[in-house]
Design a protein around this motif. Structure first.
Motif, PDB file in Angstrom:
ATOM      1  N   ILE A 146       0.838  -1.208   0.000  1.00 16.75           N
ATOM      2  CA  ILE A 146       0.000   0.000   0.000  1.00 16.75           C
ATOM      3  C   ILE A 146       0.872   1.256   0.000  1.00 16.75           C
ATOM      4  O   ILE A 146       1.725   1.422   0.873  1.00 16.75           O
ATOM      5  CB  ILE A 146      -0.936   0.022   1.225  1.00 16.75           C
ATOM      6  CG1 ILE A 146      -1.717  -1.303   1.321  1.00 16.75           C
ATOM      7  CG2 ILE A 146      -1.883   1.208   1.143  1.00 16.75           C
ATOM      8  CD1 ILE A 146      -2.577  -1.610   0.121  1.00 16.75           C
ATOM      9  N   PRO A 147       0.668   2.176  -0.955  1.00 17.93           N
ATOM     10  CA  PRO A 147       1.442   3.425  -0.987  1.00 17.93           C
ATOM     11  C   PRO A 147       1.201   4.272   0.261  1.00 17.93           C
ATOM     12  O   PRO A 147       0.142   4.171   0.896  1.00 17.93           O
ATOM     13  CB  PRO A 147       0.912   4.138  -2.245  1.00 17.93           C
ATOM     14  CG  PRO A 147       0.272   3.073  -3.066  1.00 17.93           C
ATOM     15  CD  PRO A 147      -0.254   2.055  -2.100  1.00 17.93           C
ATOM     16  N   PHE A 148       2.160   5.124   0.592  1.00 17.71           N
ATOM     17  CA  PHE A 148       2.088   5.941   1.801  1.00 17.71           C
ATOM     18  C   PHE A 148       0.806   6.761   1.862  1.00 17.71           C
ATOM     19  O   PHE A 148       0.199   6.914   2.922  1.00 17.71           O
ATOM     20  CB  PHE A 148       3.303   6.881   1.870  1.00 17.71           C
ATOM     21  CG  PHE A 148       3.281   7.808   3.049  1.00 17.71           C
ATOM     22  CD1 PHE A 148       3.723   7.389   4.287  1.00 17.71           C
ATOM     23  CD2 PHE A 148       2.796   9.108   2.913  1.00 17.71           C
ATOM     24  CE1 PHE A 148       3.684   8.248   5.383  1.00 17.71           C
ATOM     25  CE2 PHE A 148       2.761   9.969   3.994  1.00 17.71           C
ATOM     26  CZ  PHE A 148       3.205   9.538   5.233  1.00 17.71           C
ATOM     27  N   SER A 149       0.366   7.277   0.715  1.00 12.29           N
ATOM     28  CA  SER A 149      -0.794   8.180   0.692  1.00 12.29           C
ATOM     29  C   SER A 149      -2.081   7.491   1.138  1.00 12.29           C
ATOM     30  O   SER A 149      -3.027   8.157   1.566  1.00 12.29           O
ATOM     31  CB  SER A 149      -0.988   8.754  -0.715  1.00 12.29           C
ATOM     32  OG  SER A 149      -1.205   7.706  -1.646  1.00 12.29           O
ATOM     33  N   ARG A 150      -2.140   6.151   1.045  1.00 22.29           N
ATOM     34  CA  ARG A 150      -3.346   5.414   1.442  1.00 22.29           C
ATOM     35  C   ARG A 150      -3.093   4.486   2.622  1.00 22.29           C
ATOM     36  O   ARG A 150      -3.941   3.670   2.964  1.00 22.29           O
ATOM     37  CB  ARG A 150      -3.876   4.582   0.258  1.00 22.29           C
ATOM     38  CG  ARG A 150      -4.261   5.380  -0.960  1.00 22.29           C
ATOM     39  CD  ARG A 150      -5.200   4.593  -1.868  1.00 22.29           C
ATOM     40  NE  ARG A 150      -4.695   3.275  -2.205  1.00 22.29           N
ATOM     41  CZ  ARG A 150      -3.844   3.014  -3.207  1.00 22.29           C
ATOM     42  NH1 ARG A 150      -3.409   4.011  -3.951  1.00 22.29           N
ATOM     43  NH2 ARG A 150      -3.451   1.791  -3.452  1.00 22.29           N
ATOM     44  N   ALA A 191       0.525   3.611  10.914  1.00 18.59           N
ATOM     45  CA  ALA A 191       0.945   4.121   9.598  1.00 18.59           C
ATOM     46  C   ALA A 191       2.272   4.855   9.729  1.00 18.59           C
ATOM     47  O   ALA A 191       3.155   4.739   8.868  1.00 18.59           O
ATOM     48  CB  ALA A 191      -0.131   5.043   9.026  1.00 18.59           C
ATOM     49  N   VAL A 192       2.439   5.614  10.813  1.00 18.61           N
ATOM     50  CA  VAL A 192       3.702   6.317  11.066  1.00 18.61           C
ATOM     51  C   VAL A 192       4.834   5.312  11.283  1.00 18.61           C
ATOM     52  O   VAL A 192       5.918   5.431  10.702  1.00 18.61           O
ATOM     53  CB  VAL A 192       3.570   7.236  12.303  1.00 18.61           C
ATOM     54  CG1 VAL A 192       4.930   7.779  12.720  1.00 18.61           C
ATOM     55  CG2 VAL A 192       2.619   8.389  12.008  1.00 18.61           C
ATOM     56  N   ILE A 193       4.583   4.315  12.120  1.00 19.53           N
ATOM     57  CA  ILE A 193       5.619   3.324  12.457  1.00 19.53           C
ATOM     58  C   ILE A 193       6.031   2.529  11.219  1.00 19.53           C
ATOM     59  O   ILE A 193       7.225   2.351  10.942  1.00 19.53           O
ATOM     60  CB  ILE A 193       5.111   2.389  13.567  1.00 19.53           C
ATOM     61  CG1 ILE A 193       4.974   3.164  14.893  1.00 19.53           C
ATOM     62  CG2 ILE A 193       6.054   1.190  13.757  1.00 19.53           C
ATOM     63  CD1 ILE A 193       4.179   2.432  15.956  1.00 19.53           C
TER      64      ILE A 193
END
Length: 403
Positions: A129-133, A327-329
């Protein structure tokens, strides 16, 4: 680097991973509402019960250290499903345990494989999954927690009350077999992390992860995140029954309400975090969490509806902050080392979980009247760790993030 999937394939991929999460989260969660039943069945106190909960966490921590030495050497799908099968066998062993000692051992074995599975699920999300999603995807995976509380925990408690404490573990083992079959069908093979380059030694990837300051910041943040929840979470049911006056047969309603609310809120928080920033979303949710956390650990006798307001708001916020936080980790990891990093993250989280549960178990006790004492101190400890995490998250750099 991520492996792009078609939208329909991506959705099946995430739903399958949510199924994997559902199985091992329910296996971990069911121990907490089963507390009063297990304490009566085995004649144990809060300290021994704390060990039952913590044994899963400490075993998951050990397995995470071991997995970090080899997890990036194998194709993701095959490794996940092998661990899933071994997890199902360990969970079945819990149901067959004849006494406290054997149940403690079986819980430890379930923790070994459950810990690796949890790390692999988050690794595969980061791989695909790309960072934006990614926060939205984490929200979908987090819905496994909601579904386990909506359906899994109430059903398991009903089975335990009518057919014995062993039946929930049989149900989880059977559910695991079902999701293994689904995984064989819908999970793609992920090999992009495999390299022809040979490692100098088994711990070289581990040293590479720990040698980077950003990885260390993310791991410490992860530990604070989990510690601030698990000084309180394992003893909610015992406190509700013994102090708040909730009938044990009404406990399924507590998890049903909390799970239904988090099922709705998890997706909304994930979308909000992707739109407005993962760090900002985490800080706001974590800050608001302090209110129900303090209320939950200090409140006296309440009617069921009053307790449902306290517990549901707690579940929504304590799990909601995990969505942008994970998501940050996940985004803090170097892509080629993501499997190793997430295995170490699983170790750190499990250690924090076990430490928090054990420490709170020594702070909390039953008085002569059977009331829980010391729970407010566990709440203060949780608030302190939560505030440190809110401050510390700003030190993490996210790969794929464009300022």
């Amino acid at each position: 680097m991520t492996t792009e999937l078609a939208p329909r394939t991506e959705r099946f991929f995430l739903l399958t991973l949510a199924g994997v999460q559902f199985s091992h989260i329910l296996d971990f969660m069911i121990m907490m509402p089963l507390g009063p039943i297990l304490m009566a069945a085995f004649g144990i106190g809060t300290h021994e019960f704390g060990l039952l909960v913590a044994s899963y966490s400490f075993s998951a921590a050990i397995s995470g250290v071991l997995a970090a030495t080899f997890v990036d050497l194998f194709e993701r799908k095959r490794m996940l499903l092998v661990c899933f099968a071994l997890f199902a066998l360990a969970t079945l062993a819990c149901a067959l345990a004849p006494g406290f000692s054997m149940l403690l051992l079986a819980r430890g074995l379930a923790g070994v494989f459950g810990g690796i599975m949890g790390a692999l699920v988050q690794t595969m999300v980061g791989d695909v999954i790309p960072f934006s999603r990614r926060a939205r995807a984490s929200g979908l995976i987090a819905s496994a927690f909601s579904l386990s509380t909506i359906a899994g925990v109430p059903l398991s408690l009903w089975l335990a009350n009518h057919f014995g404490w062993q039946t929930p573990f049989i149900l989880i083992a059977a559910t695991s077999v079902l999701f293994i079959v689904v995984g064989l069908r819908f999970l793609p093979e992920l090999r992009h992390h495999l390299s022809e380059e040979k490692r100098a030694h088994l711990l070289s990837a581990t040293f590479s992860v720990l040698g980077e300051a950003n990885h260390r910041h993310a791991l410490l943040f992860s530990a604070l995140l989990v510690f601030s929840g698990f000084t309180v979470i394992p003893y909610i049911t015992v406190y509700a029954v013994n102090n708040v006056g909730i009938d044990p047969h009404d406990i399924p309603f507590v998890y049903l309400a909390g799970g239904f609310a988090t099922f709705i809120s998890a997706r909304l928080i994930g979308q909000w975090a992707d739109r407005h920033g993962k760090v900002e979303a985490y800080r706001w949710v974590a800050l608001i969490t302090i209110v129900p956390l303090l209320v939950l650990t200090h409140v006296g006798r309440l009617p069921l509806w009053g307790w449902l307001i306290c517990s549901t708001s707690f579940f929504v916020l304590i799990s909601g902050r995990m969505i942008p936080a994970m998501a940050v980790i996940t985004s803090a990891a170097q892509p080629k080392l993501r499997g190793t990093f997430m295995s170490l993250n699983g170790t750190v989280q499990s250690l924090a979980m076990g430490l928090a549960t054990t420490l709170a178990g020594y702070m909390i006790a039953l008085d002569a009247d059977g009331h829980v004492v010391g729970y407010p101190f566990a709440g203060y400890l949780a608030v302190g760790a939560n505030l440190v995490a809110i401050w510390y998250v700003g030190r993490i750099v996210m790969h794929g993030h464009k300022p």
